[in-house]
Scaffold this motif. Sequence first.
Motif, PDB file in Angstrom:
ATOM      1  N   ILE A  90       5.878  -2.534  -5.586  1.00 32.98           N
ATOM      2  CA  ILE A  90       4.671  -2.587  -4.763  1.00 32.98           C
ATOM      3  C   ILE A  90       3.908  -3.884  -5.000  1.00 32.98           C
ATOM      4  O   ILE A  90       3.439  -4.529  -4.060  1.00 32.98           O
ATOM      5  CB  ILE A  90       3.802  -1.350  -5.030  1.00 32.98           C
ATOM      6  CG1 ILE A  90       4.473  -0.156  -4.359  1.00 32.98           C
ATOM      7  CG2 ILE A  90       2.397  -1.538  -4.495  1.00 32.98           C
ATOM      8  CD1 ILE A  90       3.910   1.154  -4.742  1.00 32.98           C
ATOM      9  N   THR A 123       5.661  -6.685  -3.241  1.00 31.74           N
ATOM     10  CA  THR A 123       5.328  -6.689  -1.807  1.00 31.74           C
ATOM     11  C   THR A 123       4.004  -7.395  -1.579  1.00 31.74           C
ATOM     12  O   THR A 123       3.852  -8.174  -0.635  1.00 31.74           O
ATOM     13  CB  THR A 123       5.233  -5.244  -1.290  1.00 31.74           C
ATOM     14  OG1 THR A 123       6.402  -4.541  -1.698  1.00 31.74           O
ATOM     15  CG2 THR A 123       5.126  -5.218   0.219  1.00 31.74           C
ATOM     16  N   ARG A 180      -6.061  -4.947  -4.678  1.00 33.08           N
ATOM     17  CA  ARG A 180      -5.879  -3.746  -3.874  1.00 33.08           C
ATOM     18  C   ARG A 180      -4.585  -3.030  -4.220  1.00 33.08           C
ATOM     19  O   ARG A 180      -4.571  -1.820  -4.434  1.00 33.08           O
ATOM     20  CB  ARG A 180      -5.811  -4.162  -2.421  1.00 33.08           C
ATOM     21  CG  ARG A 180      -6.523  -3.315  -1.498  1.00 33.08           C
ATOM     22  CD  ARG A 180      -6.334  -4.002  -0.157  1.00 33.08           C
ATOM     23  NE  ARG A 180      -5.478  -3.170   0.619  1.00 33.08           N
ATOM     24  CZ  ARG A 180      -5.963  -2.154   1.278  1.00 33.08           C
ATOM     25  NH1 ARG A 180      -7.234  -1.881   1.238  1.00 33.08           N
ATOM     26  NH2 ARG A 180      -5.169  -1.395   1.983  1.00 33.08           N
ATOM     27  N   VAL A 195      -3.996   0.685  -5.841  1.00 33.29           N
ATOM     28  CA  VAL A 195      -3.131   1.704  -5.246  1.00 33.29           C
ATOM     29  C   VAL A 195      -2.081   2.176  -6.248  1.00 33.29           C
ATOM     30  O   VAL A 195      -1.841   3.383  -6.395  1.00 33.29           O
ATOM     31  CB  VAL A 195      -2.453   1.141  -3.972  1.00 33.29           C
ATOM     32  CG1 VAL A 195      -1.404   2.091  -3.468  1.00 33.29           C
ATOM     33  CG2 VAL A 195      -3.493   0.885  -2.903  1.00 33.29           C
ATOM     34  N   ILE A 212      -1.874   6.095  -7.395  1.00 28.40           N
ATOM     35  CA  ILE A 212      -0.693   6.907  -7.101  1.00 28.40           C
ATOM     36  C   ILE A 212       0.022   7.314  -8.381  1.00 28.40           C
ATOM     37  O   ILE A 212       0.394   8.478  -8.571  1.00 28.40           O
ATOM     38  CB  ILE A 212       0.266   6.142  -6.165  1.00 28.40           C
ATOM     39  CG1 ILE A 212      -0.388   5.994  -4.790  1.00 28.40           C
ATOM     40  CG2 ILE A 212       1.593   6.868  -6.037  1.00 28.40           C
ATOM     41  CD1 ILE A 212       0.399   5.186  -3.816  1.00 28.40           C
ATOM     42  N   ILE A 272      -9.103   4.616   0.110  1.00 31.59           N
ATOM     43  CA  ILE A 272      -8.382   3.366   0.391  1.00 31.59           C
ATOM     44  C   ILE A 272      -7.434   3.552   1.564  1.00 31.59           C
ATOM     45  O   ILE A 272      -7.387   2.736   2.490  1.00 31.59           O
ATOM     46  CB  ILE A 272      -7.600   2.915  -0.858  1.00 31.59           C
ATOM     47  CG1 ILE A 272      -8.577   2.554  -1.965  1.00 31.59           C
ATOM     48  CG2 ILE A 272      -6.708   1.735  -0.523  1.00 31.59           C
ATOM     49  CD1 ILE A 272      -7.943   1.868  -3.131  1.00 31.59           C
ATOM     50  N   VAL A 273      -6.697   4.665   1.535  1.00 29.66           N
ATOM     51  CA  VAL A 273      -5.755   4.916   2.627  1.00 29.66           C
ATOM     52  C   VAL A 273      -6.514   5.040   3.945  1.00 29.66           C
ATOM     53  O   VAL A 273      -6.128   4.481   4.966  1.00 29.66           O
ATOM     54  CB  VAL A 273      -4.946   6.196   2.343  1.00 29.66           C
ATOM     55  CG1 VAL A 273      -4.093   6.549   3.545  1.00 29.66           C
ATOM     56  CG2 VAL A 273      -4.058   5.998   1.126  1.00 29.66           C
ATOM     57  N   ASN A 332      -7.546   1.812   5.468  1.00 31.41           N
ATOM     58  CA  ASN A 332      -6.422   1.110   6.068  1.00 31.41           C
ATOM     59  C   ASN A 332      -6.031   1.684   7.425  1.00 31.41           C
ATOM     60  O   ASN A 332      -5.499   1.005   8.276  1.00 31.41           O
ATOM     61  CB  ASN A 332      -5.227   1.179   5.124  1.00 31.41           C
ATOM     62  CG  ASN A 332      -4.734  -0.189   4.788  1.00 31.41           C
ATOM     63  OD1 ASN A 332      -5.541  -1.083   4.591  1.00 31.41           O
ATOM     64  ND2 ASN A 332      -3.440  -0.360   4.741  1.00 31.41           N
ATOM     65  N   VAL A 374       8.224   1.377  -0.511  1.00 31.27           N
ATOM     66  CA  VAL A 374       6.842   0.931  -0.547  1.00 31.27           C
ATOM     67  C   VAL A 374       6.046   1.642   0.538  1.00 31.27           C
ATOM     68  O   VAL A 374       4.972   2.183   0.308  1.00 31.27           O
ATOM     69  CB  VAL A 374       6.752  -0.596  -0.364  1.00 31.27           C
ATOM     70  CG1 VAL A 374       5.312  -1.033  -0.318  1.00 31.27           C
ATOM     71  CG2 VAL A 374       7.482  -1.292  -1.497  1.00 31.27           C
ATOM     72  N   THR A 385       3.185   4.491  -0.750  1.00 29.77           N
ATOM     73  CA  THR A 385       1.812   4.000  -0.837  1.00 29.77           C
ATOM     74  C   THR A 385       1.006   4.428   0.371  1.00 29.77           C
ATOM     75  O   THR A 385      -0.136   4.059   0.526  1.00 29.77           O
ATOM     76  CB  THR A 385       1.757   2.469  -0.902  1.00 29.77           C
ATOM     77  OG1 THR A 385       2.282   1.963   0.331  1.00 29.77           O
ATOM     78  CG2 THR A 385       2.567   1.933  -2.040  1.00 29.77           C
ATOM     79  N   PHE A 386       1.607   5.212   1.244  1.00 28.32           N
ATOM     80  CA  PHE A 386       0.913   5.688   2.444  1.00 28.32           C
ATOM     81  C   PHE A 386       0.337   4.521   3.228  1.00 28.32           C
ATOM     82  O   PHE A 386      -0.756   4.594   3.767  1.00 28.32           O
ATOM     83  CB  PHE A 386      -0.196   6.673   2.081  1.00 28.32           C
ATOM     84  CG  PHE A 386       0.260   7.732   1.119  1.00 28.32           C
ATOM     85  CD1 PHE A 386       1.370   8.503   1.414  1.00 28.32           C
ATOM     86  CD2 PHE A 386      -0.397   7.946  -0.067  1.00 28.32           C
ATOM     87  CE1 PHE A 386       1.807   9.473   0.532  1.00 28.32           C
ATOM     88  CE2 PHE A 386       0.047   8.914  -0.956  1.00 28.32           C
ATOM     89  CZ  PHE A 386       1.143   9.679  -0.661  1.00 28.32           C
ATOM     90  N   GLY A 387       1.043   3.426   3.253  1.00 29.37           N
ATOM     91  CA  GLY A 387       0.614   2.279   4.061  1.00 29.37           C
ATOM     92  C   GLY A 387      -0.536   1.484   3.461  1.00 29.37           C
ATOM     93  O   GLY A 387      -1.073   0.607   4.103  1.00 29.37           O
ATOM     94  N   ALA A 388      -0.919   1.809   2.231  1.00 28.41           N
ATOM     95  CA  ALA A 388      -2.055   1.099   1.651  1.00 28.41           C
ATOM     96  C   ALA A 388      -1.670  -0.294   1.159  1.00 28.41           C
ATOM     97  O   ALA A 388      -2.526  -1.115   0.914  1.00 28.41           O
ATOM     98  CB  ALA A 388      -2.657   1.910   0.500  1.00 28.41           C
ATOM     99  N   VAL A 389      -0.388  -0.550   1.006  1.00 25.68           N
ATOM    100  CA  VAL A 389       0.070  -1.891   0.632  1.00 25.68           C
ATOM    101  C   VAL A 389       1.076  -2.346   1.669  1.00 25.68           C
ATOM    102  O   VAL A 389       2.004  -1.631   1.987  1.00 25.68           O
ATOM    103  CB  VAL A 389       0.726  -1.889  -0.763  1.00 25.68           C
ATOM    104  CG1 VAL A 389       1.335  -3.241  -1.057  1.00 25.68           C
ATOM    105  CG2 VAL A 389      -0.291  -1.531  -1.824  1.00 25.68           C
ATOM    106  N   LYS A 390       0.832  -3.542   2.214  1.00 24.59           N
ATOM    107  CA  LYS A 390       1.759  -4.011   3.244  1.00 24.59           C
ATOM    108  C   LYS A 390       2.389  -5.319   2.832  1.00 24.59           C
ATOM    109  O   LYS A 390       1.814  -6.043   2.060  1.00 24.59           O
ATOM    110  CB  LYS A 390       1.028  -4.188   4.567  1.00 24.59           C
ATOM    111  CG  LYS A 390       0.813  -2.845   5.229  1.00 24.59           C
ATOM    112  CD  LYS A 390       0.151  -3.037   6.598  1.00 24.59           C
ATOM    113  CE  LYS A 390      -0.208  -1.699   7.197  1.00 24.59           C
ATOM    114  NZ  LYS A 390      -1.562  -1.692   7.692  1.00 24.59           N
TER     115      LYS A 390
END
Lengths: 288, 276, 334
Positions: free
Chosen positions: A173, A176, A210, A214, A218, A281-282, A285, B267, B271-276
């Motif tokens: 993550i 990414t 950020r 996350v 998680i 946070i989710v 987004n 990913v 992360t439910f789309g919280a990190v892109k």
Amino acid sequence: MATQQSRSAARWMMAPAVVLLLGWMLVPLVMTLYFSFKQYLPLRGGDLGWVGFDNYIRFVTSSAFWPSIQATLLIVGGVLVITVGLGILLALLLDQPMWGQGIVRILVIAPFFVMPTVSALVWKNMFMDPVNGLLAHLWKFFGAQPIEWLSQVSMTSIIIIVSWQWLPFATLILLTAVQSLDTEQMEAAEMDGAPLLSRFWHLVLPHLSRAITVVILIQTIFLLSIFAEIFVTTQGSFGTRTLTYLIFQRVLESQNVGLGSAGGVYAIILANIVAIFLMRIVGKNLDA
Amino acid sequence: MARAVTPKKKAINTAAAWAIGLLIFFPILWTILTSFKTEATAIADPPVFLFFDWTLENYQVVQDRSDYMRFLWNSVIIAGGSTLIGVMIAVPAAWSMAFVPSKRTKDILLWMLSTKMLPAVGVLYPIYLIFISMGLLDTRTGLVFILMMMNLPIIVWMLYTYFKEIPGEILEACRMDGAGLKEEILHILTPMAIPGIASTMLLNFILAWNEAFWTLNLTAAQAAPLTAFIASYSSPEGLFFAKLSAASTMAIAPVLILGWFSQKQLVRGLTFGAVK
Amino acid sequence: MGSIRLEQVNKTFGDVTVIPSVDLDIDDGEFVVFVGPSGCGKSTLLRLIAGLEDTTGGRILIDGKDATDTPPAKRGLAMVFQSYALYPHMSVRKNIAFPLRMAKMDKAEQDRRIEQAAAVLNLTDYLDRRPGQLSGGQRQRVAIGRAIVREPAAFLFDEPLSNLDAALRVGMRLEISELHERLKTTMVYVTHDQVEAMTMADKIVVLRAGNIEQVGSPLELYHTPRNLFVAGFIGSPRMNFIEGPEAARYNAHTIGIRPEHIAVSADEGTWSGVVSVSEHLGSDTFFHVHDSGLAESITVRAGGEVGFRHGDRIFMTPREDVLHRFSADGLRLA
């Protein structure tokens, strides 16, 4: 942007998922709440009536409670520090140009796909066994006395095992996130003469904040309910009895359902506190 | 932010990354290697790395003694069944949320995700009780249901994010072309979302395959999948490192291979789309 | 066969009224263009006709039958979208066949129609390709092909040319016009480009803020705009508006004169001013004239050979027979 017909179709199509999840959430939750107010011993008399908040009080005043909270926090905290810390370094390293990047990535990610019972058993026997474990050989090679990992330093051992499982997740993550860092911004800072460490501190870290949040949220949710790793290694002995494991023992091993359920309610509240932050946070987004 | 660097720096990067990568992968590698050793070689002092007489006997022993195939089959049924049913329930729900959004869509989505946060241990006994009263304890049906419910929020979520990427005009075009709701989903949406649906299924298959709370607590002899099969090795019996390794290798191999295909989706899914 | 009638159609999204109330008749075989600035509700109006949105109130009649509550699939209309909305996982042939498949038409008839449409649209060589392998113009043709094979009661076009480059746009404009000549099917076309509207339409509907400002043939709108908005929107370059004493001379609050209706001269005329910018297009020259005492800037069109330059003082004479007069509330004075 839709018509009445598609809206009513949408309601019908959403219904199975919503109804199932609602049932999945509410039925056990209500039952847990119900049992938590009862003296309920399935093997020793069954339902012995209402006891008010007795179970809640007994659960937190039992000698096992605070050590279990301590163990839980230690595992969660230890694993978070290790995985996030190493994860950032690893993500930065993997982002550099190199040969065989794809293969290295695969090597790093692999532990995440190992089932928890396997990784716990492999570590317990083949690495941490005080006689035949690989670590024992390593210690002997350097002339040191091999450690009895899972009894002498049980907590460290479990943190190592769990960190090994979750490091790939954090790395992936964070990687990414690192890859979305603006190259020009970095180059501009380099041109401006900012040294490596200050670039990391003022550019990279804020950009990753950020993703780090996350990862922390998680992982916390998953780590709070760590089970198999303890189940197959120490069975909760040597100070490794976490809140989850304590509740499991109360419910299934000593069959004190009322007490265990009260513990369950505590666990749910604890998880929800973390979940609220994650959901924020989710949710943000989702608007974007 | 990968940039051009000198070959020397690239070589250093490569060496460092490979060293760390191999270190992290080492426990898995060691397990695979040990599975091909005899029990005596497995505990040899000093340890033998590559140069030993490779043998397949451990795999044979594991299969004969504990009927690996039955556990494997249970794992396949449970992980596959829960994923398949989950997707069938999630596709219509994700369609609704992606293409007919309302003011409540976001709340519903977040609520669904929040059910995923419920700690399993908090509801262990109720589930246990329900399973006993419905005769689901130690059945594959029961586990398929439980794991399907556990992963449904993730499946809905992932499909939702994939569906969102499909332009709404295409669905409107097919409505203008005379397609009803069924045709819209079967002929247009699903084929267009096949890559997304496939990665969703892959990731959820892996998650279900590795799930080790419900599978350990709700099964005994009949429905136990590979997680429980491995847990049965937790009490040592004489020399067993090689056999443990063989069993472990067999338990993780299928998913390790699938997992390599799904790194990207990992990913998005977790992360439910919280990190892109 | 393809008449569409809107009766007091209105649409609100939540608290926002997009279309207050619209009455409109579209005759069979007509090419009607909805034109207006962005946000004027033209696309919403088209989507209401298509059935992709519900009306909040009012009735929509297609061929005299009430279709207000009919789902889009059952209205017998075909639509071409701005993004083309082709099915990326299907070949061109399958894309075009899709509406026929949905109508459960027999295979032979499907093939016949596809071949015919492909021939008309020059797509025969591309039938087995995927949309991703086609150029923008080709994709647009596939979208049109998908629309025509069904032989719909009417075609709806939602800004179909806005994703194409300028040269291609002119070509496609002609193709669509030719298609209309050949098929004689009702077409409703939405655009923000008044040139498209003027060149293609039998009837233009000018919209602003969800209201119909004027309905008429292109030349009607050009010659007798009903109000200042239509006068300013139709015609390029834009009509000059002059207020104050000069307008009062004509008993109007505002007068409007198109750039092409002003004669220029170096030494005599009704008005005078200084050339600020001159744009030489070869065939025409546009002068932007300042300091005339009439308006901030007056645009004048002259022949390509007229050679005034920046800073030149020139004289201008409007053609009084095509001068438009407007009242204080912006309406045309007879």
